[in-house]
Scaffold this motif. Structure first.
Motif, mmCIF file in Angstrom:
data_model
loop_
_atom_site.group_PDB
_atom_site.id
_atom_site.type_symbol
_atom_site.label_atom_id
_atom_site.label_comp_id
_atom_site.label_asym_id
_atom_site.label_seq_id
_atom_site.Cartn_x
_atom_site.Cartn_y
_atom_site.Cartn_z
ATOM 1 N N ASP A 62 -73.904 -73.172 2.323
ATOM 2 C CA ASP A 62 -72.779 -72.332 1.914
ATOM 3 C C ASP A 62 -72.187 -72.899 0.627
ATOM 4 O OD1 ASP A 62 -70.807 -70.480 1.783
ATOM 5 O OD2 ASP A 62 -69.679 -71.189 3.531
ATOM 6 N N ASP A 63 -72.827 -72.561 -0.494
ATOM 7 C CA ASP A 63 -72.312 -72.996 -1.784
ATOM 8 C C ASP A 63 -72.436 -71.854 -2.784
ATOM 9 O OD1 ASP A 63 -74.961 -72.968 -2.804
ATOM 10 O OD2 ASP A 63 -75.253 -75.082 -2.341
ATOM 11 N N GLU A 64 -71.923 -72.081 -3.979
ATOM 12 C CA GLU A 64 -71.864 -71.005 -4.972
ATOM 13 C C GLU A 64 -73.245 -70.484 -5.338
ATOM 14 O OE1 GLU A 64 -70.121 -70.255 -9.520
ATOM 15 O OE2 GLU A 64 -69.752 -72.154 -8.473
ATOM 16 N N ASN A 65 -74.195 -71.377 -5.527
ATOM 17 C CA ASN A 65 -75.540 -70.960 -5.909
ATOM 18 C C ASN A 65 -76.202 -70.117 -4.825
ATOM 19 O OD1 ASN A 65 -75.463 -72.209 -8.420
ATOM 20 N ND2 ASN A 65 -76.311 -74.140 -7.630
ATOM 21 N N GLU A 66 -76.019 -70.521 -3.574
ATOM 22 C CA GLU A 66 -76.651 -69.783 -2.478
ATOM 23 C C GLU A 66 -75.971 -68.437 -2.247
ATOM 24 O OE1 GLU A 66 -79.549 -70.640 -0.750
ATOM 25 O OE2 GLU A 66 -79.583 -71.956 -2.500
ATOM 26 N N ALA A 93 -77.261 -67.501 6.402
ATOM 27 C CA ALA A 93 -76.800 -68.063 7.670
ATOM 28 C C ALA A 93 -75.281 -68.231 7.755
ATOM 29 C CB ALA A 93 -77.516 -69.386 7.938
ATOM 30 N N PRO A 94 -74.600 -68.713 6.704
ATOM 31 C CA PRO A 94 -73.143 -68.860 6.835
ATOM 32 C C PRO A 94 -72.412 -67.554 7.132
ATOM 33 C CG PRO A 94 -73.940 -70.177 5.004
ATOM 34 C CD PRO A 94 -75.101 -69.333 5.457
ATOM 35 N N ASP A 95 -73.001 -66.424 6.787
ATOM 36 C CA ASP A 95 -72.377 -65.125 7.081
ATOM 37 C C ASP A 95 -72.547 -64.736 8.546
ATOM 38 O OD1 ASP A 95 -71.485 -64.739 4.519
ATOM 39 O OD2 ASP A 95 -73.118 -63.402 3.926
ATOM 40 N N ASP A 96 -73.702 -65.061 9.130
ATOM 41 C CA ASP A 96 -73.985 -64.618 10.505
ATOM 42 C C ASP A 96 -75.084 -65.499 11.094
ATOM 43 O OD1 ASP A 96 -74.453 -63.310 12.886
ATOM 44 O OD2 ASP A 96 -74.414 -61.298 12.004
ATOM 45 N N ARG A 97 -74.691 -66.595 11.679
ATOM 46 C CA ARG A 97 -75.678 -67.537 12.232
ATOM 47 C C ARG A 97 -76.414 -66.924 13.422
ATOM 48 N NH1 ARG A 97 -74.790 -72.042 9.451
ATOM 49 N NH2 ARG A 97 -72.728 -72.207 8.471
ATOM 50 N N ARG A 98 -75.735 -66.109 14.177
ATOM 51 C CA ARG A 98 -76.386 -65.486 15.333
ATOM 52 C C ARG A 98 -77.498 -64.546 14.893
ATOM 53 N NH1 ARG A 98 -77.001 -67.175 20.461
ATOM 54 N NH2 ARG A 98 -78.194 -65.529 21.493
ATOM 55 N N ALA A 99 -77.297 -63.828 13.804
ATOM 56 C CA ALA A 99 -78.334 -62.921 13.315
ATOM 57 C C ALA A 99 -79.588 -63.695 12.928
ATOM 58 C CB ALA A 99 -77.819 -62.119 12.122
ATOM 59 N N VAL A 100 -79.408 -64.871 12.341
ATOM 60 C CA VAL A 100 -80.564 -65.700 11.991
ATOM 61 C C VAL A 100 -81.291 -66.155 13.253
ATOM 62 C CG1 VAL A 100 -81.300 -67.846 10.896
ATOM 63 C CG2 VAL A 100 -79.527 -66.447 9.822
ATOM 64 N N LEU A 101 -80.549 -66.609 14.244
ATOM 65 C CA LEU A 101 -81.183 -67.057 15.494
ATOM 66 C C LEU A 101 -81.946 -65.920 16.162
ATOM 67 C CD1 LEU A 101 -78.563 -69.408 17.212
ATOM 68 C CD2 LEU A 101 -80.799 -70.019 16.257
#
Length: 296
Positions: free
Chosen positions: A68-72, A111-119
């Motif tokens: 979770d950083d500016e570049n990502e 992932a930082p937006d929605d970790r459950r969606a990634v899982l």
């Protein structure tokens, strides 16, 4: 210049190096953790070649951003605007260059937006390989010993809340935990980082994380999951802001995240996959029994 997105592809002039497969028919069979420049110039390029060659449409890539950083966050936004398309410019020894649009990344999750969606994506039955390019620093190794730092505060936080992982290994173990609970076959875990014994290092990290979380899960992973070693090679320099405009002008395509590389590429993988694999040997990837023998 033509802005890069799926709709604009039909407006490209003839002769542009564009994939010939129908992206709307491609489904992700691979989840890739941390979509950096090397992944886009190497693994995603190989998969793009395979899709062109065989039309094997169930081996597309779902990219995942972990940090979770500016570049990502910029990458997340650009991928959404460009329909996950990007240009790869390859430079040959004679100074000539080839501009190519890559379409093998068919979806992208931040992932930082929605970790459950990634899982849930990693736990889906159609995902048969989880690969990663997290750099040497992402393997959470103790300096001097190389052991997985199970006592690291970030790792302890993941173990205390395994349904909301942050690291590659937290996501891998949590996704395998879901698959085991749901009776879904596991996936192969494939490191694509330029590390000696990268599969062995990945195996050690996953097992240490899983053992600390649930010894029965760790035993299931040990019995059912494979971690092939691999050798990867392609020089992929960073693209500075001042480099991007000349690349766009040369290609005629406006790309906010272009990638550049040398023309040479190599990928050697141990043929140990538990749930199927793409036939990458059709596009120059070498499958072997033991990568270590090539290094000895």
């Amino acid at each position: 210049m033509i802005p890069l997105n799926q709709r604009a592809l039909s407006a490209l002039p003839s002769g542009k190096n564009l994939f010939n497969y129908d992206r709307s028919q491609v489904r992700a069979g691979i989840v890739h953790l941390s979509v950096g420049n090397f992944h886009r110039a190497h693994q995603a390029w190989y998969i793009d070649q395979l899709l062109n060659h065989s039309g094997n449409t169930h081996w597309g890539i779902c990219g995942v951003g972990l940090l979770d950083d500016e570049n990502e966050r910029l990458k997340r936004d650009v991928f959404a605007a460009q329909d996950n398309l990007y240009t790869l410019t390859r430079y040959k020894n004679d100074g000539s260059e080839t501009h190519q649009i890559i379409g093998s990344i068919v979806s992208y999750l931040f992932a930082p937006d929605d970790r459950r969606a990634v899982l849930e994506r990693m736990a889906a039955p159609e995902i048969r390989i989880v690969s990663m390019t997290i750099t040497e620093g992402g393997y959470n190794q103790e300096p001097g010993t190389g052991r997985y730092q199970i006592d690291h505060p970030a790792t302890q936080a993941e173990l205390a809340d395994p349904d909301h992982p942050h690291s590659a290994f937290g996501f891998i173990v949590a996704a395998l935990r879901l698959r085991r609970a749901r009776g879904i076959a596991p996936f192969t875990v494939m490191s694509c980082d330029n590390l000696r014994h990268n599969g062995r290092i990945t195996h050690q990290a996953v097992m240490a994380h899983a053992e600390a979380l649930d010894p029965e899960l760790a035993a299931w992973i040990e019995e059912n999951v494979t971690f092939p070693n691999a050798m990867v090679d392609r020089i992929t320099p960073a693209v500075l802001k001042e480099d991007a405009l000349p690349i766009d002008e040369a290609s005629g395509i406006q790309d906010a995240l272009p990638v550049i590389s040398e023309d040479f590429a190599q990928w050697v993988i141990e043929d140990r996959f538990v749930n199927g694999r793409p036939y990458l040997e059709e596009v120059g990837v070498q499958f072997v029994e033991d990568v270590g023998r090539l290094n000895s």
